[in-house]
Write a protein that holds these residues in place. Structure first.
Motif, PDB file in Angstrom:
ATOM      1  N   ARG A   2     -41.598   4.994 -74.019  1.00 22.96           N
ATOM      2  CA  ARG A   2     -42.042   5.568 -72.763  1.00 22.96           C
ATOM      3  C   ARG A   2     -43.323   4.947 -72.231  1.00 22.96           C
ATOM      4  O   ARG A   2     -43.546   4.903 -71.055  1.00 22.96           O
ATOM      5  CB  ARG A   2     -42.274   7.076 -72.936  1.00 22.96           C
ATOM      6  CG  ARG A   2     -41.017   7.820 -73.270  1.00 22.96           C
ATOM      7  CD  ARG A   2     -41.269   9.296 -73.022  1.00 22.96           C
ATOM      8  NE  ARG A   2     -40.065  10.046 -73.244  1.00 22.96           N
ATOM      9  CZ  ARG A   2     -39.769  10.620 -74.389  1.00 22.96           C
ATOM     10  NH1 ARG A   2     -40.566  10.525 -75.403  1.00 22.96           N
ATOM     11  NH2 ARG A   2     -38.658  11.305 -74.525  1.00 22.96           N
ATOM     12  N   TYR A  52     -41.344  15.438 -69.033  1.00 16.26           N
ATOM     13  CA  TYR A  52     -42.566  14.790 -69.509  1.00 16.26           C
ATOM     14  C   TYR A  52     -43.466  14.507 -68.305  1.00 16.26           C
ATOM     15  O   TYR A  52     -42.980  14.111 -67.227  1.00 16.26           O
ATOM     16  CB  TYR A  52     -42.247  13.490 -70.239  1.00 16.26           C
ATOM     17  CG  TYR A  52     -41.772  13.690 -71.658  1.00 16.26           C
ATOM     18  CD1 TYR A  52     -42.671  13.636 -72.727  1.00 16.26           C
ATOM     19  CD2 TYR A  52     -40.436  13.956 -71.934  1.00 16.26           C
ATOM     20  CE1 TYR A  52     -42.241  13.825 -74.031  1.00 16.26           C
ATOM     21  CE2 TYR A  52     -39.992  14.139 -73.238  1.00 16.26           C
ATOM     22  CZ  TYR A  52     -40.894  14.070 -74.280  1.00 16.26           C
ATOM     23  OH  TYR A  52     -40.463  14.266 -75.571  1.00 16.26           O
ATOM     24  N   ASP A 155     -43.397  12.412 -80.978  1.00 10.00           N
ATOM     25  CA  ASP A 155     -42.704  11.234 -80.446  1.00 10.00           C
ATOM     26  C   ASP A 155     -43.072  10.022 -81.305  1.00 10.00           C
ATOM     27  O   ASP A 155     -43.802   9.131 -80.881  1.00 10.00           O
ATOM     28  CB  ASP A 155     -43.110  11.025 -78.993  1.00 10.00           C
ATOM     29  CG  ASP A 155     -42.183  10.056 -78.268  1.00 10.00           C
ATOM     30  OD1 ASP A 155     -41.303   9.486 -78.925  1.00 10.00           O
ATOM     31  OD2 ASP A 155     -42.355   9.870 -77.052  1.00 10.00           O
ATOM     32  N   ALA A 189     -38.902  13.846 -79.976  1.00  9.62           N
ATOM     33  CA  ALA A 189     -38.123  12.888 -79.195  1.00  9.62           C
ATOM     34  C   ALA A 189     -37.452  11.922 -80.146  1.00  9.62           C
ATOM     35  O   ALA A 189     -38.091  11.404 -81.069  1.00  9.62           O
ATOM     36  CB  ALA A 189     -39.033  12.141 -78.230  1.00  9.62           C
ATOM     37  N   ASN A 210     -35.339  16.145 -78.169  1.00 13.40           N
ATOM     38  CA  ASN A 210     -35.203  15.472 -76.878  1.00 13.40           C
ATOM     39  C   ASN A 210     -34.554  14.106 -77.118  1.00 13.40           C
ATOM     40  O   ASN A 210     -35.175  13.204 -77.690  1.00 13.40           O
ATOM     41  CB  ASN A 210     -36.574  15.307 -76.228  1.00 13.40           C
ATOM     42  CG  ASN A 210     -37.189  16.643 -75.851  1.00 13.40           C
ATOM     43  OD1 ASN A 210     -36.576  17.431 -75.148  1.00 13.40           O
ATOM     44  ND2 ASN A 210     -38.411  16.891 -76.325  1.00 13.40           N
ATOM     45  N   MET A 212     -33.313  10.635 -76.223  1.00 13.56           N
ATOM     46  CA  MET A 212     -33.661   9.637 -75.216  1.00 13.56           C
ATOM     47  C   MET A 212     -32.472   8.714 -74.931  1.00 13.56           C
ATOM     48  O   MET A 212     -32.383   7.591 -75.438  1.00 13.56           O
ATOM     49  CB  MET A 212     -34.882   8.859 -75.685  1.00 13.56           C
ATOM     50  CG  MET A 212     -36.113   9.754 -75.771  1.00 13.56           C
ATOM     51  SD  MET A 212     -37.619   8.896 -76.264  1.00 13.56           S
ATOM     52  CE  MET A 212     -37.264   8.576 -77.968  1.00 13.56           C
ATOM     53  N   SER A 221     -28.910   3.242 -69.005  1.00 13.62           N
ATOM     54  CA  SER A 221     -28.725   4.695 -69.101  1.00 13.62           C
ATOM     55  C   SER A 221     -27.444   5.134 -68.410  1.00 13.62           C
ATOM     56  O   SER A 221     -27.465   5.888 -67.440  1.00 13.62           O
ATOM     57  CB  SER A 221     -29.927   5.426 -68.481  1.00 13.62           C
ATOM     58  OG  SER A 221     -29.828   6.818 -68.694  1.00 13.62           O
ATOM     59  N   GLY A 246     -31.690  13.496 -72.630  1.00  8.00           N
ATOM     60  CA  GLY A 246     -32.698  12.840 -71.817  1.00  8.00           C
ATOM     61  C   GLY A 246     -32.107  11.980 -70.719  1.00  8.00           C
ATOM     62  O   GLY A 246     -31.112  11.278 -70.916  1.00  8.00           O
ATOM     63  N   MET A 302     -33.670  16.724 -70.415  1.00 10.65           N
ATOM     64  CA  MET A 302     -35.061  16.260 -70.486  1.00 10.65           C
ATOM     65  C   MET A 302     -35.239  15.073 -69.548  1.00 10.65           C
ATOM     66  O   MET A 302     -34.304  14.290 -69.359  1.00 10.65           O
ATOM     67  CB  MET A 302     -35.400  15.876 -71.928  1.00 10.65           C
ATOM     68  CG  MET A 302     -36.752  15.213 -72.110  1.00 10.65           C
ATOM     69  SD  MET A 302     -36.706  13.393 -71.928  1.00 10.65           S
ATOM     70  CE  MET A 302     -35.964  12.874 -73.457  1.00 10.65           C
ATOM     71  N   TRP A 304     -37.766  11.763 -68.485  1.00 11.48           N
ATOM     72  CA  TRP A 304     -38.926  10.870 -68.489  1.00 11.48           C
ATOM     73  C   TRP A 304     -38.946  10.127 -67.159  1.00 11.48           C
ATOM     74  O   TRP A 304     -38.019   9.390 -66.877  1.00 11.48           O
ATOM     75  CB  TRP A 304     -38.886   9.845 -69.627  1.00 11.48           C
ATOM     76  CG  TRP A 304     -40.119   8.999 -69.530  1.00 11.48           C
ATOM     77  CD1 TRP A 304     -40.254   7.799 -68.881  1.00 11.48           C
ATOM     78  CD2 TRP A 304     -41.417   9.313 -70.034  1.00 11.48           C
ATOM     79  NE1 TRP A 304     -41.547   7.342 -68.950  1.00 11.48           N
ATOM     80  CE2 TRP A 304     -42.283   8.256 -69.650  1.00 11.48           C
ATOM     81  CE3 TRP A 304     -41.936  10.389 -70.780  1.00 11.48           C
ATOM     82  CZ2 TRP A 304     -43.641   8.254 -69.994  1.00 11.48           C
ATOM     83  CZ3 TRP A 304     -43.278  10.369 -71.107  1.00 11.48           C
ATOM     84  CH2 TRP A 304     -44.106   9.308 -70.725  1.00 11.48           C
ATOM     85  N   GLU A 305     -39.936  10.315 -66.347  1.00 11.78           N
ATOM     86  CA  GLU A 305     -40.888  11.381 -66.335  1.00 11.78           C
ATOM     87  C   GLU A 305     -41.048  11.868 -64.917  1.00 11.78           C
ATOM     88  O   GLU A 305     -40.736  11.154 -63.972  1.00 11.78           O
ATOM     89  CB  GLU A 305     -42.215  10.992 -66.993  1.00 11.78           C
ATOM     90  CG  GLU A 305     -42.816   9.666 -66.559  1.00 11.78           C
ATOM     91  CD  GLU A 305     -43.706   9.764 -65.328  1.00 11.78           C
ATOM     92  OE1 GLU A 305     -43.832  10.835 -64.725  1.00 11.78           O
ATOM     93  OE2 GLU A 305     -44.251   8.739 -64.923  1.00 11.78           O
TER      94      GLU A 305
END
Length: 477
Positions: A2, A52, A155, A189, A210, A212, A221, A246, A302, A304-305
């Motif tokens: 992150r 986050y 994390d 995470a 969480n 990711m 993603s 996430g 979840m 980010w961010e």
């Protein structure tokens, strides 16, 4: 993961894109969504929405608190001796965040660790020794108490199989005991899938993980990765209500990272697709499909961010909230644009008839809204759903529809692209384009016998040189 230098730089400079391209992955999401069919445990009331929020950017007062259940303030850093560095429990911004969030019923956790420039040695060394683990736990508990926090998110990127994984398990067990005795939360995470660095023994020590499901391959993603990630962790024995999926509020190319807000600023159609040039991200349709997956197959979602989001109708957090409102007790409606078809072409000045299908399995459709990019063209409240879009100017448009049911849940369709060509107005009195002229939104110029209009600030960018560029073709002179 992150706090890579690329992501840190997002706050400090404008991003200039090079080409635009449409992507169909959002429209493919419903088919992938059927990969997991057990929806009996989907409960919107229990859904966690974890955002986050970084220490280095974002406005505490601009957070959409009503759409979150938990905020992870990222990051405070561990030391090899068990200390904490980089942030104090008396930090005024943290205090403001906690006070405002608690006033809205939102829990705040401190996130410990992060990417740390790829160096997890402080975690490794601290967790390997019982004495330094105890020191770390005492410092974390004191930090939580002094700042009035609700818990801790670990994390650690990343524990390795073997001794490192065992030390992670010991740390989570001891920290969980200390925090839970005080009524505080412990979360962690974890990487998307295929890791032996997180022992299954830790599942009972955390309140949730969480997951990711981003920064994994290229595109980084996808919806399929979300499905695979939940399957992996739940298949390992993680309870469904502890599996928090996430999603990214940023895009990645093979050379850098870009916030969702930056992508929308550069391309008004960005919310309705998943790719801009070679940058892959999650637009509204994919974010909503992932949210429904997270509600029905896991314990929540979840992000980010959250400082990377927009603050208007294109907001991804708004899209998540709408999808959750349509999950569990009230199922979201379905929506699709049936006409025109993707790739259709029309002449400038035409009247284009837009038609849509919309249905709701546990209620009725209250309205169907029609959009060109972010501009609402109109709505229809009764089937068959249609709209006559009159005197359409030359240009390229991303069309979507949004169906809202009688309980307020809504779904945005996948986008289709159409082009409108032809005369767009008189060139009389419009000066020729000049490389020395600064143009702003709305300025017109002629070039190669065509009339052009600037979409944003530009200088020395030739009209029509790039599809993604700052110039909109209005038509022939």
């Amino acid at each position: 993961m992150r706090t890579t230098s690329a992501l840190r730089r997002l706050a400090f400079g404008a991003v200039f894109l090079t080409t635009l391209a449409a992507c169909s992955s959002a429209s493919d999401a419903p088919a992938a969504f059927e990969d997991l069919t057990d929806t009996t445990e989907g409960r919107a009331s229990a859904t966690k929405v974890v955002g986050y929020f970084p220490t280095w950017q974002g406005d505490v007062n601009a957070i959409q608190y009503d759409k979150l259940t938990h905020i992870n303030y990222a990051f405070v850093l561990p030391t090899a001796q068990g200390g904490l560095t980089g942030l104090s429990s008396g930090d005024t911004r943290l205090r403001s965040l906690v006070q405002t969030a608690h006033g809205r019923g939102v829990k705040v956790l401190i996130a410990v660790g992060g990417w740390m420039d790829g160096n997890d040695a402080p975690f490794e060394q601290m967790a390997a020794n019982a004495s330094t683990r105890t020191t770390f736990i005492n410092n974390v508990v004191a930090f939580v108490d002094q700042a009035g926090l609700d818990g801790v998110d670990i994390d650690w990127e990343w524990p390795e199989p073997g001794t490192s994984a065992q030390n992670f398990g010991a740390l989570m067990r001891e920290l969980g005991t200390a925090l839970h005795a005080r009524g505080k939360l412990l979360t962690a995470a974890v990487v998307a899938l295929n890791t032996d660095g997180i022992p299954s023994s830790a599942f009972s020590d955390v309140d949730y993980l969480n997951i990711m499901a981003y920064d994994w391959g290229y595109p980084h993603s996808t919806y399929d990765l979300a499905v695979q990630s939940l399957n992996y962790w739940i298949g390992r024995g993680l309870p469904k209500d502890k599996a928090v999926l996430g999603v990214p509020f940023y895009g990645r190319s093979q050379s850098g990272a870009y916030t969702y807000a930056q992508l929308v600023a550069m391309d008004a159609q960005a919310p309705y697709k998943d790719q801009v040039s070679d940058i892959y991200y999650n637009g509204i349709a994919t974010i909503q499909a992932k949210t429904r997956l997270a509600v029905q197959q896991g314990g929540g979602i979840m992000i980010w961010e959250i400082s990377q989001d927009t603050a208007n109708t294109t907001s991804l957090l708004l899209a998540i909230s709408q999808a959750i409102g349509g999950s569990g007790g009230n199922q979201a409606p379905s929506a699709s644009l049936t006409s025109p078809t993707n790739g259709a072409s029309f002449s400038a000045g035409s009247t284009i008839t837009l038609t849509a299908n919309a249905s709701d399995t546990d209620g009725s459709i209250a309205r169907v809204e029609f959009f060109a990019g972010t501009t609402k063209l109109g709505e229809d409240t009764s089937a068959p759903y249609s709209l006559a879009w009159s005197n359409v100017a030359a240009g390229t448009y991303a069309l979507t529809v949004r169906a809202t049911d009688n309980s307020g849940a809504s779904t945005t369709s996948a986008a289709i692209s159409i082009s409108v060509t032809g005369s767009g107005g008189s060139c009389a009195g419009v000066p020729a384009w000049s490389s020395t002229q600064i143009y702003v939104n709305g300025d017109k110029a002629t070039y190669n016998g065509k009339l052009w209009r600037a979409k944003w600030w530009t200088q020395n960018e030739i009209p029509g040189a790039a599809e993604w560029g700052p110039w909109e073709l209005l038509g022939n002179c």
